[in-house]
Scaffold this motif. Structure first.
Motif: not given
Length: 339
Positions: A105-112, A135-142
């Motif tokens: 839940p903490a990561l979902v709140r951060t990402a949101t 959530f790509c806001e928490l990290g992503g690579v093409k």
């Protein structure tokens, strides 16, 4: 009887006279086995590592490192995203809608919060295909970056076969276009539900060394839906180490009972290195043996978190060799210093 022998000889993987036998994924005996009967050391949320800025990662090393250290199966998630000033904005209204998440839940709140602060781009702004986890806001690579790494690996390792299971929130056409751009579309092996899977030797000989299936969409014979007929699995939501090795952990989950690829999910949610250490050693070996007995077959994709802190490569190599004195490589546990 003679016709059967002749047919067998015609389809056998035979090395030139005087040459060492060809090794497929490191072992000669694997060349004649169908893909579903070969075990692949696999990473869960393979793309999710600190190297690509992931918060709450599932792996400690990027996919390029995993390829170099004998990981041959990859579970990845594909989303539409857009780089907005160094942060990736996730297009959450993809073709398959929203999905449940195993993030805390903490990561979902951060990402949101990050998602809302970035703000949506103007309507019609082109997006890219990113590998992210919810959530790509928490990290992503093409995907294009990963596809280029895979292309380089296959060029340098002509006798290796790779398996990808994609949790897809983009259309099959977009995934195919990214693979084609990297020169990988011609490597996709075409499979037909209810037909025998090709042997590793055949895949290598035909230079179709990439088996890709999709969890949501269906891209036809070369990118089929995974759980329609090809993949069966164990449960994957375990909230403690004891649950991973619990009595119900081998039960059928998605897929059909006669699917040729058996996905063995082995991790604790949410991921931490401490939790991974608790299940990635002896517990992994024990559960593989128990689920093999209960399901009546050995796993194909042995999937773990924090593979660099695990015995997954050694366990898979023993499954594939069948005998520690055979021609297999018999790796030591894949553990980096400090694990």
């Amino acid at each position: 009887m003679l016709a059967v022998v002749v047919a067998a000889l015609a389809t056998a993987e035979v090395a030139p006279t005087g040459a060492a036998p060809m090794r497929c994924n490191g072992q000669a005996r694997l060349c004649g086995l169908p893909l579903g009967e070969v075990a692949f050391a696999t990473t869960h949320n393979s793309m999710s590592s600190p190297a690509d800025g992931f918060i709450g990662p599932n792996q400690g090393k990027p996919m390029s490192w995993q390829l170099a250290h004998h990981i041959r199966g990859f579970q990845i998630d594909a989303y539409e995203g857009l780089d907005r000033g160094g942060r990736i904005y996730t297009e959450l209204a993809g073709p398959f809608g929203s999905q449940a998440t195993d993030l805390s839940p903490a990561l979902v709140r951060t990402a949101t919060r990050i998602h809302e602060s970035i703000g949506a781009p103007p309507a019609g702004t082109p997006t890219d295909v990113y590998l992210c986890h919810t959530f790509c806001e928490l990290g992503g690579v093409k995907l294009s970056t990963v596809a280029a790494d895979v292309r380089s690996f296959l060029d340098e390792h002509p006798n290796e076969v790779l398996v990808f299971v994609v949790e897809d929130y983009v259309t099959p056409e977009r995934i195919r276009a990214e693979l084609a751009e990297a020169g990988l579309e011609r490597e996709l092996v075409a499979v037909t539900p209810n037909a025998a899977l090709p042997t590793l030797g055949t895949m290598i000989a035909n230079r179709t060394r990439l088996f890709v299936s999709l969890e949501n969409g269906d891209g036809g014979a070369s990118m089929p839906n995974a759980f329609a007929a090809l993949v069966q699995e164990t449960p994957f939501t375990f909230l403690s180490a004891s649950a991973v090795v619990g009595v119900a952990s081998c039960a059928p989950n998605r897929g059909v009972a006669d699917a040729p690829v058996f996905q063995f999910n082995h991790w604790v949610t949410p991921p931490t290195t401490r939790r991974a250490r608790a299940v990635n050693g002896r517990a992994l070996q024990t559960r593989v043996a128990r689920c093999t007995a209960e399901r009546g077959r050995t796993p194909t994709l042995v999937a773990v978190d924090f593979a660099e802190r695990s015995d997954v490569v050694a366990v898979v190599d023993r499954l594939n060799s069948g005998d520690p004195n055979s021609d297999g490589r018999i790796f030591r546990p894949l553990r980096t210093r400090g694990s």
